[in-house]
Motif scaffolding. Sequence first.
Motif, PDB file in Angstrom:
ATOM      1  N   GLU A   1      -1.632  -2.569  14.264  1.00 36.64           N
ATOM      2  CA  GLU A   1      -2.047  -3.907  14.644  1.00 36.64           C
ATOM      3  C   GLU A   1      -1.292  -4.345  15.888  1.00 36.64           C
ATOM      4  O   GLU A   1      -0.124  -4.009  16.076  1.00 36.64           O
ATOM      5  N   SER A   2      -1.988  -5.047  16.707  1.00 33.95           N
ATOM      6  CA  SER A   2      -1.346  -5.644  17.866  1.00 33.95           C
ATOM      7  C   SER A   2      -1.633  -7.140  17.808  1.00 33.95           C
ATOM      8  O   SER A   2      -2.760  -7.548  17.574  1.00 33.95           O
ATOM      9  N   TYR A   3      -0.613  -7.931  17.980  1.00 36.80           N
ATOM     10  CA  TYR A   3      -0.802  -9.369  17.844  1.00 36.80           C
ATOM     11  C   TYR A   3      -0.834 -10.036  19.199  1.00 36.80           C
ATOM     12  O   TYR A   3       0.063  -9.827  20.008  1.00 36.80           O
TER      13      TYR A   3
ATOM     14  N   ILE B   1       6.918   1.169  12.398  1.00 35.64           N
ATOM     15  CA  ILE B   1       7.264   1.367  13.800  1.00 35.64           C
ATOM     16  C   ILE B   1       6.799   0.147  14.554  1.00 35.64           C
ATOM     17  O   ILE B   1       5.616  -0.202  14.508  1.00 35.64           O
ATOM     18  N   THR B   2       7.693  -0.513  15.206  1.00 35.36           N
ATOM     19  CA  THR B   2       7.327  -1.778  15.818  1.00 35.36           C
ATOM     20  C   THR B   2       8.037  -1.961  17.140  1.00 35.36           C
ATOM     21  O   THR B   2       9.098  -1.385  17.377  1.00 35.36           O
TER      22      THR B   2
ATOM     23  N   ALA C   1       0.831  -1.205   0.000  1.00 32.02           N
ATOM     24  CA  ALA C   1       0.000   0.000   0.000  1.00 32.02           C
ATOM     25  C   ALA C   1       0.862   1.249   0.000  1.00 32.02           C
ATOM     26  O   ALA C   1       0.423   2.307  -0.433  1.00 32.02           O
ATOM     27  N   GLY C   2       2.084   1.127   0.507  1.00 31.39           N
ATOM     28  CA  GLY C   2       2.954   2.294   0.553  1.00 31.39           C
ATOM     29  C   GLY C   2       2.494   3.292   1.580  1.00 31.39           C
ATOM     30  O   GLY C   2       1.826   4.250   1.283  1.00 31.39           O
ATOM     31  N   GLY C   3       2.821   3.044   2.816  1.00 34.30           N
ATOM     32  CA  GLY C   3       2.428   3.956   3.881  1.00 34.30           C
ATOM     33  C   GLY C   3       3.132   3.548   5.146  1.00 34.30           C
ATOM     34  O   GLY C   3       4.039   2.718   5.110  1.00 34.30           O
ATOM     35  N   HIS C   4       2.729   4.142   6.234  1.00 34.25           N
ATOM     36  CA  HIS C   4       3.390   3.855   7.491  1.00 34.25           C
ATOM     37  C   HIS C   4       2.525   2.925   8.326  1.00 34.25           C
ATOM     38  O   HIS C   4       1.311   2.888   8.157  1.00 34.25           O
ATOM     39  N   CYS C   5       3.159   2.205   9.217  1.00 36.54           N
ATOM     40  CA  CYS C   5       2.353   1.355  10.084  1.00 36.54           C
ATOM     41  C   CYS C   5       2.955   1.235  11.467  1.00 36.54           C
ATOM     42  O   CYS C   5       4.132   1.492  11.675  1.00 36.54           O
ATOM     43  N   VAL C   6       2.104   0.885  12.398  1.00 38.96           N
ATOM     44  CA  VAL C   6       2.533   0.642  13.771  1.00 38.96           C
ATOM     45  C   VAL C   6       2.141  -0.786  14.118  1.00 38.96           C
ATOM     46  O   VAL C   6       0.972  -1.141  14.023  1.00 38.96           O
ATOM     47  N   LEU C   7       3.099  -1.589  14.479  1.00 39.02           N
ATOM     48  CA  LEU C   7       2.819  -2.995  14.762  1.00 39.02           C
ATOM     49  C   LEU C   7       3.367  -3.365  16.130  1.00 39.02           C
ATOM     50  O   LEU C   7       4.491  -3.012  16.476  1.00 39.02           O
TER      51      LEU C   7
ATOM     52  N   VAL D   1      12.549   0.954   9.175  1.00 39.60           N
ATOM     53  CA  VAL D   1      11.963   0.236  10.294  1.00 39.60           C
ATOM     54  C   VAL D   1      12.541   0.787  11.588  1.00 39.60           C
ATOM     55  O   VAL D   1      13.761   0.887  11.730  1.00 39.60           O
ATOM     56  N   PHE D   2      11.689   1.173  12.501  1.00 39.99           N
ATOM     57  CA  PHE D   2      12.147   1.508  13.844  1.00 39.99           C
ATOM     58  C   PHE D   2      11.749   0.364  14.761  1.00 39.99           C
ATOM     59  O   PHE D   2      10.569   0.173  15.037  1.00 39.99           O
TER      60      PHE D   2
END
Lengths: 261, 820
Positions: B478-480, B455-456, B34-40, B231-232
Motif C-alpha cells: 500500500e502507498s498512502y 517493510i516500510t 492475516a499473518g504475512g509480510h507487507c510493504v507500506l 519491522v524494517f
Amino acid sequence: MDEEDSVGANKCPVCGSDPRTHPGLRFKINTKCYHRICEGCVDRHFSSGKAECPVGGCHVSLWKREWRTQTFEDLKIEREVEIRRRVTKILDRREEEFETKRDYDDFLELREELVMNLVFRTDVAATNRKLKEYAQANGIKTDPTDGPEPGAKAPRRKDMAPDAADQSGLIKGLKRIVIPEAKAPYDPFMGMPRTREYYEVKESYITRVRGKPAEAMLAGGYDFAQYMDESLLRAFAGLGVFIEDEMSARDNTAIPVPGPT
Amino acid sequence: MKFFIDDLPVLFPYPRIYPEQYAYMCDLKRTLDAGGHCVLEMPSGTGKTVSLLSLIVAYQQHYPEHRKLIYCSRTMSEIEKALAELKALMKYRSDQLGHVEDFRGLGLTSRKNLCLHPSVKREKSGAVVDARCRALTAGFVKEKKERGEDVDVCIYHDNLDLLEPHNLVPPGVFTLDGLLRYGEDHKQCPYFSARRMMSFCNVIIYSYHYLLDPKIAERVSKELSKDCIVVFDEAHNIDNVCIESLSIDLTEDSLRKATRGANNLERKIEEMKASDEEKLQNEYQKLVEGLREADEARAEDAFMSNPTLPDDLLKEAVPGNIRRAEHFVAFLKRFIEYLKTRMKVLYVIQETPPSFLSHLKELTFIERKPLRFCAERLTSLVRTLELTNIEDYQPLQEVATFATLIATYETGFLLILEPFETEQATVPNPILHFACLDASIAIKPVFERFSSVIITSGTISPLEMYPKMLNFNTVLQESYPMSLTRRSFLPMIVTRGSDQQSITSGFQSRSDPGVVRNYGALLFEFAKLTPDGIVVFFPSYLYMEMIISMWQGMGILDQIWTYKLILVETPDAQETSLALETYRTACENGKGAILLCVARGKVSEGIDFDHHFGRTVLCMGAPFQYTESRILKARLEFLRENYRIKEQDFLSFDAMRHAAQCLGRVLRGKDDYGIMVLADRRFQKKRNQLPRWIAEEIHEGQTGLSTDAAVGMAKKFLRSIAQPLVPGQKAPDGSTKGKDSWDLKELENFQREQRSNRGEGDFGRQDAYAHDYLHRETNAGSTLLHNGSRGDVNTADEFDEDIADEEFLIAERMQIELVG
C-alpha cells in the motif's frame, strides 16, 4: 627457504640478477630441491643434459625439463601441493567406496596426516613405505622417480581377507569388493531353443540350387542360404506344436502368469 | 486519544491523528491478523514511527500471544528517535490506563556506543572497542580469573553476573542514553544488559545489520522466537544492505594479513600443543562427532538459519581433512596462496562459483566440501585457542567466510577480479570482488523465520519491485497519499533552460557548457527567490566537482554568492558534518545557504532539512548508477534472468528511489512547506515512478517546464503559502474528508461513515478505491491527472525517441562513490 623469502626475495641466487636491473626476468623452480633460479641460469647450466642444481651446496641432479615456472608465490605451498598431488594420486578413494561417512572422514584425515608427514619431513621413510605398500597392493603405478628405494617388494599381507578392498590394510572401512556375477550375453529369444529339430540346411541343398536362384528368392535381401532356411522353417516349424498339450500345460501352470495369451 | 480499530483499543499519544496514520494502522493490523509480510509506503514526516509503535504495542498488550516487536532502522539517530517515541508512548499509556504495564523496550547498538569501561570507551575505532571488550569479557577470561590467575576483567560486565539473569534492568523503556545512565548508576554494562535482556523484551530496536548480516545475526538475533513482528523502517535501500552483507572484497593487502593471521594461528596451535594438548583433543573429538549440537538446536527451531551455515551442513561432521587444527591451518594457507596466484592476472576475470571451484581443485586439491565448513571450523578453532585479539584475524575470517559462501552457493554470486583500479591505471592493484547478486539470499532466513515482516519507508515506490527483488509474497502493498489542507509543497519537473535547450545530466551532454550554464542559471534564480536554505543534489561527486569548477569559470558562483552561502558535501564524513553545521548556522541567521550534495551520499540518506533548513530542493540530473561497473552489470543480468526485471527498469527504479529520497529530505511534516525541482528532461517520463504522494502532486502544468516558467510558479507558490490558513477548510457537507488531521470525534465520524458505506469493519476496505480520507475533489483530480498523463505520453512519444535511445545506451559513466 625462509631467507629467500625475506632477504633476497627477488634475486637469482646463481647469477645475482634482479628484476629491477633486469626487467622481464623470470624464475623457474624444480620439484626436487625447490631452488628458484632465473631462466637464463637454467639455460646455461642444463642445456647440455643432466646437471647438478647450481645453487651452492645443493647436489641434486636434474634435467632441464624438470625446471618449470612456479604456480604459487610461497614455495612451501608449491612443494606441499606437489606432494599432495603424488599422495592423492595414490590414495584416491571416493566417499561412495566407504561403509560410513565416518570412515571416509578417517580416510581423509589419514591422507592429510601422510601429506603433512612428507611436508614437514617427519617420518618420511615410514610414510613413503606405507604409500609404496599401498600402491603395490592395489596395483597403482607410481612415478618411478618418486620412491626413495625403488624395487622394494611389498609383501602381501597374509592376514587380509582376499576380498578386502585395500589389500595393504592402510585404509579401513572400505566396502568389500563385490565382484558382480558375470551376466550371460543378451538373448533376444528369451531362452527359446534355436536348434532346428525337424530339418537341417545342408550344404548340398545350397550347392544344388546355386547358380540359378530365382530373383524372387533374393528379393528380400536374403542370401540364398538364408532363404532356404526360412522356407524350410516355414514348412516344418508347425510340426512341433501340439496345441492340446500346450493348453493343458498352461492351464496347470500358468495361473501365476496371467499375461496376454 | 483512544480509539478502536475493530476490537483493538489503540492508545495514540497525540490529541490529533492524521488520516494516513489511521489508514496505515488499519492496514498494519490487517497484516498482523492475516499473518504475512507487507510493504507500506507512507509519506515522510507524517508520523510513521509513532503510528507503527502505538498500533503494535496495542496489539501486543491486547492479544494474549504478546508477540515481540523487532524494529530495525538504519542509523543511530533513527534508533534513538524511535526509542524516545516508544518511551513517550508508554508513558502516555500508563497515564491513560492508570497502571504501569509490564513492558520492556530496549535498543541495541555497537559496543562503541554503549561502553562504560573507563579506558576502553576512549578508543575511537569500533573494531578496537569490540576487541578490547572481548578480551575483558570472554568466557575463558572469567574461568582464568576463577582459577586465580591475574587477568584484567571488566567490572561492569562482571557485575551482571551478580544480578538475576532475567532482570538485569527494570521493566520500562530505556533510550540508549538512558541505558548508559542506568549502567553508570548501577555499575553494569549497558551493552551486555541489552543483549542478554533481548529475549525478555517486548520491543527491540536495533540496526538492520543485527538481523541481516549473517556474522552478526548468528550471535545476536538467532534466539528470537518465531512469532516476532519484524519491522524494517526506512527500508528503501534494504536490497543493497542485503547484498553488501554477503559481498566480500579481497585485496592483496587483506590476503597478506590473512596469511599473517594463519601463521599466528599456527604458532598458537604449537603453543597450545606444548601446554594444553587436552583442549585441542577435546575439540577434535567434538568435531568428529559433528556439529550435531547446533543441528539439534536448529531442529527444535530455536535458532534462525544462517546463510553462511546452511542447514544440510549441520547434519554432517566436519570433513576429516580439516579436523585437526594444524591440517586446517595448512588448508587455509593453501587457499590463500591460491587466491594470491589468482590476483596476479592482469586482465579482468568474471567467474561463477562452480568454475572457480573446479580450477581450485585442479591446482590445490581443495575440494568443495571442506571449503564449506571453513567459516565454522575457524570459529571453532578460535574459540578453542581462546584468542582475544580477534581483530588480527579479521582478514582471515573474511577469507574463511568467502570460502564458505563460494562453496555453498552456485548461483546468485559472481566472482569478479579487477586488476586495475581505473581503466587508465597501469600499476595493478587487484581487487577480488565476490559479489552477491541476489538480495533475497541474505533476507531469506528472516522471511522464513518470522511470520510478519513489515517493510516500510517514506519512499519505497514502485512497491511491487521489492517483493520481486527480495523474493517474498506480501499480503498487502500500500502507498498512502498525503492529506493536506492546502498544497504545502510544489514538485516541478524542469526540462529546459531559459534558452529552451533541454537540460540533462546524461553522458553525452553533461559537460556541454550550455547545459552547465542552464543548471547554473536555475540555481541562481532559485537562490534569489527562496527564503532560507536550498539543498542541491547531483548524481555523483565527480559530476558535482566538474560542474562547480565550470560554474566558477563562468562566474555563476560569484552571482550566487551575493544571495546565499555555498557549502559542499565531500566524501569525508567530518568535512561534511562541518559543512552541515555551517549550513544550519547560516539558515538560522536568515540569509540562508546552499548545500551542494550528492544523491547517494550521506546527506541524502540520513539528514533532515525541516522547515527553514530546506525550502527548495533541486535535483540536478537523474541519479543513475554508474552502469559501467562490472558488479552492477552482473547484478542487472542476474535480475533479468532470475526475476524478470529488465535492466532499464531496475536502473530507472534505482535512480528514482534516490531522487525521491532526496526530495523527501525537505518535507518533514505537515506544517512544513517546500519546493521540489527535478531538473533533467529524463524525469519527464519517469515521474510515475515517484512515490504516490509526490507523483499525485505533480500536476500536468508542472511538468516539462523551462527555467523561467518554474521560477514563476515557485514565486506564486511562495506567495500563496505566505497567506494565513483560512479556518474551517472543511468539505461543505460537513464530512471529515479533506482535513489533514482528525481529533477523536472526527475519527469516530469517519469510522462510522466507513462502516455505513461498506458494511462491517475492515473487510469493507478491500474494495476501497483509493483512500477515502482524501478530499473527493482531490481524488477526482488525481484520476483526471492519470488519464491526462497517459494521453500526454502518447503524444510525446515521438519527441522522446532520442531520450529512449539514450536510455537504452545508458551512457552514465560517472563513478558513484558510495559513502561508507
